[in-house]
Every structure is written in C-alpha cells, then in structure tokens.
Design a protein around this motif. Structure first.
Motif, PDB file in Angstrom:
ATOM      1  N   SER A 183     -74.048 -39.329  12.201  1.00  0.00           N
ATOM      2  CA  SER A 183     -73.271 -39.111  10.858  1.00  0.00           C
ATOM      3  C   SER A 183     -73.991 -38.540   9.459  1.00  0.00           C
ATOM      4  O   SER A 183     -73.490 -37.689   8.710  1.00  0.00           O
ATOM      5  CB  SER A 183     -72.204 -40.232  10.285  1.00  0.00           C
ATOM      6  OG  SER A 183     -71.325 -40.342  11.350  1.00  0.00           O
ATOM      7  N   SER A 184     -75.254 -39.098   9.605  1.00  0.00           N
ATOM      8  CA  SER A 184     -75.958 -38.705   8.368  1.00  0.00           C
ATOM      9  C   SER A 184     -76.667 -37.436   8.603  1.00  0.00           C
ATOM     10  O   SER A 184     -77.156 -36.657   7.738  1.00  0.00           O
ATOM     11  CB  SER A 184     -77.397 -39.805   8.501  1.00  0.00           C
ATOM     12  OG  SER A 184     -78.227 -39.514   9.591  1.00  0.00           O
ATOM     13  N   ARG A 185     -76.639 -36.725   9.932  1.00  0.00           N
ATOM     14  CA  ARG A 185     -77.279 -35.489  10.098  1.00  0.00           C
ATOM     15  C   ARG A 185     -76.168 -34.360  10.389  1.00  0.00           C
ATOM     16  O   ARG A 185     -76.445 -33.043  10.131  1.00  0.00           O
ATOM     17  CB  ARG A 185     -78.130 -35.658  11.383  1.00  0.00           C
ATOM     18  CG  ARG A 185     -79.218 -36.276  11.306  1.00  0.00           C
ATOM     19  CD  ARG A 185     -79.997 -36.758  12.641  1.00  0.00           C
ATOM     20  NE  ARG A 185     -81.110 -37.675  12.496  1.00  0.00           N
ATOM     21  CZ  ARG A 185     -81.929 -37.895  13.653  1.00  0.00           C
ATOM     22  NH1 ARG A 185     -82.003 -37.140  14.615  1.00  0.00           N
ATOM     23  NH2 ARG A 185     -82.734 -38.793  13.312  1.00  0.00           N
ATOM     24  N   TYR A 186     -74.938 -34.692  10.654  1.00  0.00           N
ATOM     25  CA  TYR A 186     -73.834 -33.868  11.099  1.00  0.00           C
ATOM     26  C   TYR A 186     -72.717 -34.268  10.155  1.00  0.00           C
ATOM     27  O   TYR A 186     -72.581 -35.277   9.620  1.00  0.00           O
ATOM     28  CB  TYR A 186     -73.662 -33.622  12.343  1.00  0.00           C
ATOM     29  CG  TYR A 186     -74.814 -33.314  13.074  1.00  0.00           C
ATOM     30  CD1 TYR A 186     -75.120 -32.050  13.247  1.00  0.00           C
ATOM     31  CD2 TYR A 186     -75.572 -34.208  13.603  1.00  0.00           C
ATOM     32  CE1 TYR A 186     -76.161 -31.643  14.073  1.00  0.00           C
ATOM     33  CE2 TYR A 186     -76.746 -33.839  14.649  1.00  0.00           C
ATOM     34  CZ  TYR A 186     -76.881 -32.596  14.721  1.00  0.00           C
ATOM     35  OH  TYR A 186     -77.987 -32.025  15.398  1.00  0.00           O
ATOM     36  N   SER A 187     -71.851 -33.257   9.957  1.00  0.00           N
ATOM     37  CA  SER A 187     -70.536 -33.365   9.312  1.00  0.00           C
ATOM     38  C   SER A 187     -69.412 -32.499   9.820  1.00  0.00           C
ATOM     39  O   SER A 187     -69.933 -31.708  10.977  1.00  0.00           O
ATOM     40  CB  SER A 187     -70.651 -32.998   7.879  1.00  0.00           C
ATOM     41  OG  SER A 187     -70.846 -31.450   7.559  1.00  0.00           O
ATOM     42  N   GLU A 188     -68.245 -32.472   9.331  1.00  0.00           N
ATOM     43  CA  GLU A 188     -67.284 -31.664  10.059  1.00  0.00           C
ATOM     44  C   GLU A 188     -67.343 -31.720  11.366  1.00  0.00           C
ATOM     45  O   GLU A 188     -67.127 -30.837  11.927  1.00  0.00           O
ATOM     46  CB  GLU A 188     -67.351 -30.193   9.502  1.00  0.00           C
ATOM     47  CG  GLU A 188     -66.971 -30.073   7.911  1.00  0.00           C
ATOM     48  CD  GLU A 188     -67.168 -28.684   7.331  1.00  0.00           C
ATOM     49  OE1 GLU A 188     -66.581 -27.760   8.187  1.00  0.00           O
ATOM     50  OE2 GLU A 188     -67.360 -28.680   6.296  1.00  0.00           O
ATOM     51  N   PHE A 189     -66.918 -32.942  11.997  1.00  0.00           N
ATOM     52  CA  PHE A 189     -66.984 -32.959  13.460  1.00  0.00           C
ATOM     53  C   PHE A 189     -65.590 -32.638  13.817  1.00  0.00           C
ATOM     54  O   PHE A 189     -64.454 -32.926  13.386  1.00  0.00           O
ATOM     55  CB  PHE A 189     -66.898 -34.471  13.818  1.00  0.00           C
ATOM     56  CG  PHE A 189     -68.395 -35.196  13.429  1.00  0.00           C
ATOM     57  CD1 PHE A 189     -69.482 -34.823  14.096  1.00  0.00           C
ATOM     58  CD2 PHE A 189     -68.324 -35.959  12.398  1.00  0.00           C
ATOM     59  CE1 PHE A 189     -70.533 -35.504  14.066  1.00  0.00           C
ATOM     60  CE2 PHE A 189     -69.534 -36.507  11.729  1.00  0.00           C
ATOM     61  CZ  PHE A 189     -70.756 -36.294  12.466  1.00  0.00           C
ATOM     62  N   ARG A 190     -65.447 -31.800  14.880  1.00  0.00           N
ATOM     63  CA  ARG A 190     -64.346 -31.269  15.464  1.00  0.00           C
ATOM     64  C   ARG A 190     -64.381 -31.284  16.894  1.00  0.00           C
ATOM     65  O   ARG A 190     -65.515 -31.339  17.481  1.00  0.00           O
ATOM     66  CB  ARG A 190     -63.878 -29.808  15.164  1.00  0.00           C
ATOM     67  CG  ARG A 190     -63.454 -29.927  13.738  1.00  0.00           C
ATOM     68  CD  ARG A 190     -62.949 -28.086  13.410  1.00  0.00           C
ATOM     69  NE  ARG A 190     -64.282 -27.252  13.341  1.00  0.00           N
ATOM     70  CZ  ARG A 190     -64.256 -26.339  14.198  1.00  0.00           C
ATOM     71  NH1 ARG A 190     -63.509 -25.857  15.070  1.00  0.00           N
ATOM     72  NH2 ARG A 190     -65.318 -25.582  14.243  1.00  0.00           N
ATOM     73  N   TYR A 191     -63.477 -31.574  17.863  1.00  0.00           N
ATOM     74  CA  TYR A 191     -63.352 -31.331  19.136  1.00  0.00           C
ATOM     75  C   TYR A 191     -62.093 -30.960  19.936  1.00  0.00           C
ATOM     76  O   TYR A 191     -61.002 -31.045  19.344  1.00  0.00           O
ATOM     77  CB  TYR A 191     -63.938 -32.888  19.679  1.00  0.00           C
ATOM     78  CG  TYR A 191     -62.509 -33.905  19.498  1.00  0.00           C
ATOM     79  CD1 TYR A 191     -62.371 -34.627  18.309  1.00  0.00           C
ATOM     80  CD2 TYR A 191     -61.646 -34.158  20.672  1.00  0.00           C
ATOM     81  CE1 TYR A 191     -61.335 -35.396  18.406  1.00  0.00           C
ATOM     82  CE2 TYR A 191     -60.957 -35.194  20.551  1.00  0.00           C
ATOM     83  CZ  TYR A 191     -60.669 -35.681  19.364  1.00  0.00           C
ATOM     84  OH  TYR A 191     -59.544 -36.458  19.249  1.00  0.00           O
ATOM     85  N   LYS A 192     -62.275 -30.851  20.886  1.00  0.00           N
ATOM     86  CA  LYS A 192     -61.158 -30.386  22.020  1.00  0.00           C
ATOM     87  C   LYS A 192     -61.398 -31.139  23.299  1.00  0.00           C
ATOM     88  O   LYS A 192     -62.837 -31.461  23.649  1.00  0.00           O
ATOM     89  CB  LYS A 192     -61.172 -29.080  22.187  1.00  0.00           C
ATOM     90  CG  LYS A 192     -60.620 -27.892  21.109  1.00  0.00           C
ATOM     91  CD  LYS A 192     -60.527 -26.763  21.701  1.00  0.00           C
ATOM     92  CE  LYS A 192     -60.170 -25.605  20.386  1.00  0.00           C
ATOM     93  NZ  LYS A 192     -60.047 -24.298  20.545  1.00  0.00           N
TER      94      LYS A 192
END
Lengths: 146, 158
Positions: free
Chosen positions: B73-82
């Motif tokens: 979470s500290s390195r990435y944002s706007e998580f999306r998945y299918k």
C-alpha cells in the motif's frame, strides 16, 4: 461417477509430451480453444497466447520437442463442474541440454462437452529463466519500489 | 464437488464470496478488515524472486501479513482487479486474477496476472499461495527489460 475431463486431458497431454503420441490430446481439444502460458516469448517461443486447435497442437509439439516430464506432483487441485484449477510441481528435463528444470505451475482449465475450451497457465517465470540460463540473474534489490 | 453449508448455500459458494470480499477489502486499503478474514496463523507464500523483490518473502501470522500489505500500500495506489476465473472445491478456492496497481512514485501502472490459491479453516483463510509471471512483473517494477542485462552479464562472464 464420470471421470472429470481434467484427468483425461492431463493423461493425454503428458503422453503427448513424453511419448509424442498426439492423437489422444487432439481429440480432447475444442476447435476454438483459447490457450495461454504466460512468460517471455522471446526466450521461449512456445509460451504466449494461442487460439484454435491447430495452433495449440503446434505448441504441444514444441513442448514435446523441448522437454520431458520426469515427475509431477499436484499440490492443490480444485474441480468444478466444467472447470478445474491446480497447482503443480513439475520436474522436467530440457532435451537440448539434458538439464533438470523444476517448476511450480498454476493452471486454470475450462471444458465443454469433455473438450478443453480454455487453458491459462502461470509459472514463476523469473525462476524458469534462471534455471534455463543455469545461473542467477543479478538485479538491484527493489527495497523501496517493488 | 459441492457441499452444503449454512443457509442452504454451498460451502463452495460461501468461500468464493469470502475470497471476493477479501480482495475488495485489500483493494480499498482496509487491511484490518482483510486480516479479519484470515486465521491468526495465516500462512502466505508468493513464488517470486525474493532476492530481488525483498518484501515478497514468506509471511506467517497476521502481523507479518499486515506488514506485507502495508508495504504494498505504501508503494502503490488505485488498486483494481478482475477475476476472469474462480473455482472452489470444499475448503479450497483458486482465482485467476488480473491486477492493476499504480506506482505512487511516478503514477505508472503495473499490470500483472496471478494465480492465487486459498485454503480455509473454520470459514477463515488459513493459507494463501500465489504464482505470478514474475519475469514480467520484475520488468514492470524495474521499468526496464531484463533481456539485455542477461546478455550483458553473459558477455562479461565470457
């Protein structure tokens, strides 16, 4: 109880790769099959996405040209009505170098009327490349960005 | 292949819903809700090059899993998945997941497919096993192709 399509397909696929007996597996693949083994296709041309039986059979022949399955072990397996997923540990021999290759593989298969209509395979490809090279790939540690 | 669970819903359907709920909690950054889906001794293993991606090593227990998810979470944002495919069989669920993460450092998108296998115990996730196309993932994280590095190293060795 009827045998799940996965077992027939798995036996036929291994027979195709190890014994170059392709007739059984051909009969179990749908004409419009979608197939993908994800990985670096520039290093391993038999990886990547294929559509249709003829293209998939060419890939299976390429696999048979390059590898022999020494052993495989199912670590996890899930069977749906017309679908299956498994995590497998494969011990292979690369035929050109006679090198052993050990791989953990995840596969997701879908069947219709006992024929394969979709197969997606994921492999720890970094590990595969290192084994094929016969040495570690030295990269900077990604302690803050990875 | 389908066994009866509570409220007439099969155990398989219930476990699929639990996995999708876990993914939703992770993607919206609610890590405590995500951890509440797991047993105290949850065991997590990704098959990835941990000498390169040091945070992706094995994790055991909620505290270690929290630390891993916090690092991501500290390195990435706007998580999306299918989830193009999900299969359940008894207390096991497998998903084929297509994930998109945005790097906080430069807003670049990292997109990768992964296989995740979950094992349940008493309705909670006790084991998570992941397989990723790790060569591609490392290239996306490094933002460079590895191929020339391999060739270069080989030539140096010679």
């Amino acid at each position: 109880m009827t045998e799940h399509s996965l077992w027939r397909f798995s036996r036929a696929l291994h027979r195709a790769i190890n014994d170059r007996h392709f007739e059984d597996v051909e009969a179990l693949i749908d004409d419009d099959v979608e197939w993908a083994i994800y990985g670096p296709i520039d290093m391993f041309p038999f990886l990547g996405a294929r559509q249709g039986k003829a293209a998939v059979l060419r890939v299976i022949r390429q696999l048979a040209d390059n590898f022999r399955v020494r052993r495989f072990e199912r670590e996890s397996i899930m069977l749906g009505v017309d679908s299956a997923s498994s995590m497998l540990r494969y011990s292979l021999t690369a035929l050109d170098s006679d090198k052993p290759i050990s791989l953990r593989v995840a596969q997701f298969a879908q069947f219709r009327a006992d024929r394969l209509i979709s197969l997606r395979v994921l492999v720890d490809t970094f590990d595969l490349v290192e084994q094929a090279l016969g040495r570690a790939i030295h990269l900077p540690k990604m302690t803050s960005v990875g | 292949m389908a066994s009866e669970g509570i409220s007439g819903m099969s155990v398989e359907s219930l476990n699929k819903q639990r996995v999708l709920h876990l993914l939703d909690t992770i993607m919206r950054g609610d890590l405590e809700a995500a951890l509440s889906c797991c047993t105290e001794d949850v065991d997590f293993l990704t098959h990835a090059p941990i000498d390169v991606m040091t945070h992706m090593g094995p994790r055991h227990g909620k505290a270690e899993l929290r630390e891993f998810w916090q690092t991501v979470s500290s390195r990435y944002s706007e998580f999306r998945y299918k989830v193009p495919q999900i299969i359940a069989d008894g207390d096991e669920v497998a998903i084929y997941l297509r994930a998109h993460f945005k790097k906080r450092s430069n807003d670049r998108i990292v997109q990768f497919d992964m296989a995740v296998f979950y094992s349940f115990r008493n309705g909670q996730i006790a084991q998570i096993r992941e397989i990723i196309d790790s060569y591609d993932l490392v290239q996306q994280v490094l933002e460079r192709e590895i191929g020339p590095l391999i060739v270069g190293a080989g030539m140096e060795a010679e």
